[in-house]
Motif scaffolding. Structure first.
Motif, PDB file in Angstrom:
ATOM      1  N   ARG A 118      -3.373  55.333  23.795  1.00 14.72           N
ATOM      2  CA  ARG A 118      -2.158  54.526  23.690  1.00 14.72           C
ATOM      3  C   ARG A 118      -1.082  55.247  24.496  1.00 14.72           C
ATOM      4  O   ARG A 118      -0.723  56.381  24.203  1.00 14.72           O
ATOM      5  CB  ARG A 118      -1.754  54.368  22.226  1.00 14.72           C
ATOM      6  CG  ARG A 118      -2.797  53.615  21.396  1.00 14.72           C
ATOM      7  CD  ARG A 118      -2.483  53.652  19.903  1.00 14.72           C
ATOM      8  NE  ARG A 118      -1.238  52.977  19.572  1.00 14.72           N
ATOM      9  CZ  ARG A 118      -1.129  51.674  19.357  1.00 14.72           C
ATOM     10  NH1 ARG A 118      -2.185  50.889  19.456  1.00 14.72           N
ATOM     11  NH2 ARG A 118       0.040  51.144  19.036  1.00 14.72           N
ATOM     12  N   ASP A 142      -0.214  52.811  15.220  1.00 11.73           N
ATOM     13  CA  ASP A 142      -1.266  51.835  15.466  1.00 11.73           C
ATOM     14  C   ASP A 142      -0.863  50.394  15.139  1.00 11.73           C
ATOM     15  O   ASP A 142      -1.438  49.450  15.683  1.00 11.73           O
ATOM     16  CB  ASP A 142      -2.516  52.201  14.660  1.00 11.73           C
ATOM     17  CG  ASP A 142      -3.165  53.479  15.163  1.00 11.73           C
ATOM     18  OD1 ASP A 142      -2.903  53.857  16.322  1.00 11.73           O
ATOM     19  OD2 ASP A 142      -3.935  54.096  14.397  1.00 11.73           O
ATOM     20  N   HIS A 143       0.098  50.209  14.247  1.00  8.93           N
ATOM     21  CA  HIS A 143       0.467  48.848  13.863  1.00  8.93           C
ATOM     22  C   HIS A 143       1.440  48.211  14.854  1.00  8.93           C
ATOM     23  O   HIS A 143       1.842  47.060  14.675  1.00  8.93           O
ATOM     24  CB  HIS A 143       1.065  48.827  12.451  1.00  8.93           C
ATOM     25  CG  HIS A 143       2.363  49.569  12.325  1.00  8.93           C
ATOM     26  ND1 HIS A 143       2.413  50.927  12.109  1.00  8.93           N
ATOM     27  CD2 HIS A 143       3.654  49.151  12.402  1.00  8.93           C
ATOM     28  CE1 HIS A 143       3.676  51.314  12.046  1.00  8.93           C
ATOM     29  NE2 HIS A 143       4.455  50.253  12.224  1.00  8.93           N
ATOM     30  N   PRO A 195       2.318  47.265  19.043  1.00 10.23           N
ATOM     31  CA  PRO A 195       1.658  47.117  20.349  1.00 10.23           C
ATOM     32  C   PRO A 195       2.041  48.264  21.268  1.00 10.23           C
ATOM     33  O   PRO A 195       3.128  48.834  21.178  1.00 10.23           O
ATOM     34  CB  PRO A 195       2.192  45.769  20.861  1.00 10.23           C
ATOM     35  CG  PRO A 195       3.491  45.576  20.154  1.00 10.23           C
ATOM     36  CD  PRO A 195       3.327  46.210  18.803  1.00 10.23           C
ATOM     37  N   TRP A 214      -2.073  45.138  20.786  1.00  8.99           N
ATOM     38  CA  TRP A 214      -2.464  45.810  19.553  1.00  8.99           C
ATOM     39  C   TRP A 214      -3.911  46.297  19.639  1.00  8.99           C
ATOM     40  O   TRP A 214      -4.215  47.412  19.269  1.00  8.99           O
ATOM     41  CB  TRP A 214      -2.335  44.855  18.366  1.00  8.99           C
ATOM     42  CG  TRP A 214      -0.955  44.689  17.825  1.00  8.99           C
ATOM     43  CD1 TRP A 214      -0.314  45.483  16.909  1.00  8.99           C
ATOM     44  CD2 TRP A 214      -0.023  43.665  18.167  1.00  8.99           C
ATOM     45  NE1 TRP A 214       0.938  45.015  16.662  1.00  8.99           N
ATOM     46  CE2 TRP A 214       1.150  43.896  17.409  1.00  8.99           C
ATOM     47  CE3 TRP A 214      -0.067  42.571  19.023  1.00  8.99           C
ATOM     48  CZ2 TRP A 214       2.260  43.078  17.500  1.00  8.99           C
ATOM     49  CZ3 TRP A 214       1.039  41.746  19.117  1.00  8.99           C
ATOM     50  CH2 TRP A 214       2.187  42.003  18.365  1.00  8.99           C
ATOM     51  N   ARG A 215      -4.801  45.415  20.108  1.00  4.74           N
ATOM     52  CA  ARG A 215      -6.236  45.685  20.047  1.00  4.74           C
ATOM     53  C   ARG A 215      -6.827  45.701  21.448  1.00  4.74           C
ATOM     54  O   ARG A 215      -6.497  44.854  22.285  1.00  4.74           O
ATOM     55  CB  ARG A 215      -6.928  44.628  19.196  1.00  4.74           C
ATOM     56  CG  ARG A 215      -6.414  44.570  17.761  1.00  4.74           C
ATOM     57  CD  ARG A 215      -7.019  43.405  16.996  1.00  4.74           C
ATOM     58  NE  ARG A 215      -8.470  43.500  16.915  1.00  4.74           N
ATOM     59  CZ  ARG A 215      -9.228  42.609  16.279  1.00  4.74           C
ATOM     60  NH1 ARG A 215      -8.668  41.566  15.684  1.00  4.74           N
ATOM     61  NH2 ARG A 215     -10.534  42.759  16.235  1.00  4.74           N
ATOM     62  N   SER A 223      -7.337  47.862  15.839  1.00  4.93           N
ATOM     63  CA  SER A 223      -6.213  48.457  16.574  1.00  4.93           C
ATOM     64  C   SER A 223      -6.097  49.958  16.372  1.00  4.93           C
ATOM     65  O   SER A 223      -5.665  50.678  17.269  1.00  4.93           O
ATOM     66  CB  SER A 223      -4.904  47.778  16.165  1.00  4.93           C
ATOM     67  OG  SER A 223      -4.671  47.950  14.777  1.00  4.93           O
TER      68      SER A 223
END
Length: 213
Positions: free
Chosen positions: A56, A62-63, A65, A102-103, A135
């Motif tokens: 990332r 993680d929650h 984007p 997100w994913r 995610s």
């Protein structure tokens, strides 16, 4: 800017949170030529080993984007090459735009800037196939310890259609080393970089590498 960020987020000013992955690139049948030997020359069924890092970019929770990154460290006949992909769109002009997600299974990852091949500029794209990944990095790691993440690798001219050429298969690996990636210096065989790409990207890479010594 990168060195300043590194003072706060050493040793990685961007992509601070990630997972080490490993697997293979499997070449398939192609419907044309890209002008880059690494894409065009292998026969269908040929493969090469790859170590990868999924990350990332901003290191957000993680929650939320984030710009997703996938860096590949591939074996070649002369050593290794690095390919760096980030979450973008697929069509024009969105293939040149970083897009937070997100994913990793929702959308594609591209090189964003082109390589210089014998036939002109070439972009690379990785399109996730399966499984559908969550995610969170921890959840992704757990998923990829029982199933391989499969992505189609394709090439395109900046304004052209995507042409699949290989399958990328990755699974989770325990961190064996802190692998560094530099797509500007470790280029896939048969490709070159445009001077404007080097001018934009390479100074920040070199500054961070010097600061890490």
């Amino acid at each position: 800017m990168f060195v300043a960020a590194q003072r706060v987020r050493s040793p990685r000013p961007i992509h601070p949170r990630g997972l080490t992955l490993g697997g293979n690139v499997f070449w398939g049948h192609r419907d044309g030529t890209s002008g880059i030997h690494w894409i065009d020359d292998p026969a269908p069924g040929d493969r090469t080993e790859v170590v990868a890092r999924f990350s990332r970019s901003l290191g957000l929770p993680d929650h939320l984007p984030d710009i997703l990154g996938l860096a590949l460290h591939v074996k070649t006949d002369t050593g290794h090459a690095d390919i760096e992909l980030a979450s973008t769109g697929s069509g024009v002009p969105l293939r040149f735009v970083l897009i937070p997600r997100w994913r990793p299974s929702r959308g594609v990852l591209t090189t964003l800037v082109p390589y210089r091949g014998d036939n002109g500029p070439v972009l690379l794209r990785a399109r996730p196939l399966r499984p559908s990944l969550p995610s969170g990095l921890g959840d992704i790691d757990e998923e990829l310890r029982s199933a391989s993440w499969q992505l189609t690798l394709s090439y395109a001219t900046p304004g052209g259609a995507w042409h699949p050429f290989a399958l990328l298969s990755l699974d989770s690996r325990d961190d064996a080393a802190d692998i560094r990636f530099d797509a500007g210096r470790h280029i896939i065989p048969g490709a070159r970089t445009y001077p404007w790409v080097r001018a934009i990207r390479q100074p920040s890479y070199d500054a961070v590498q010097r600061h890490n010594r």
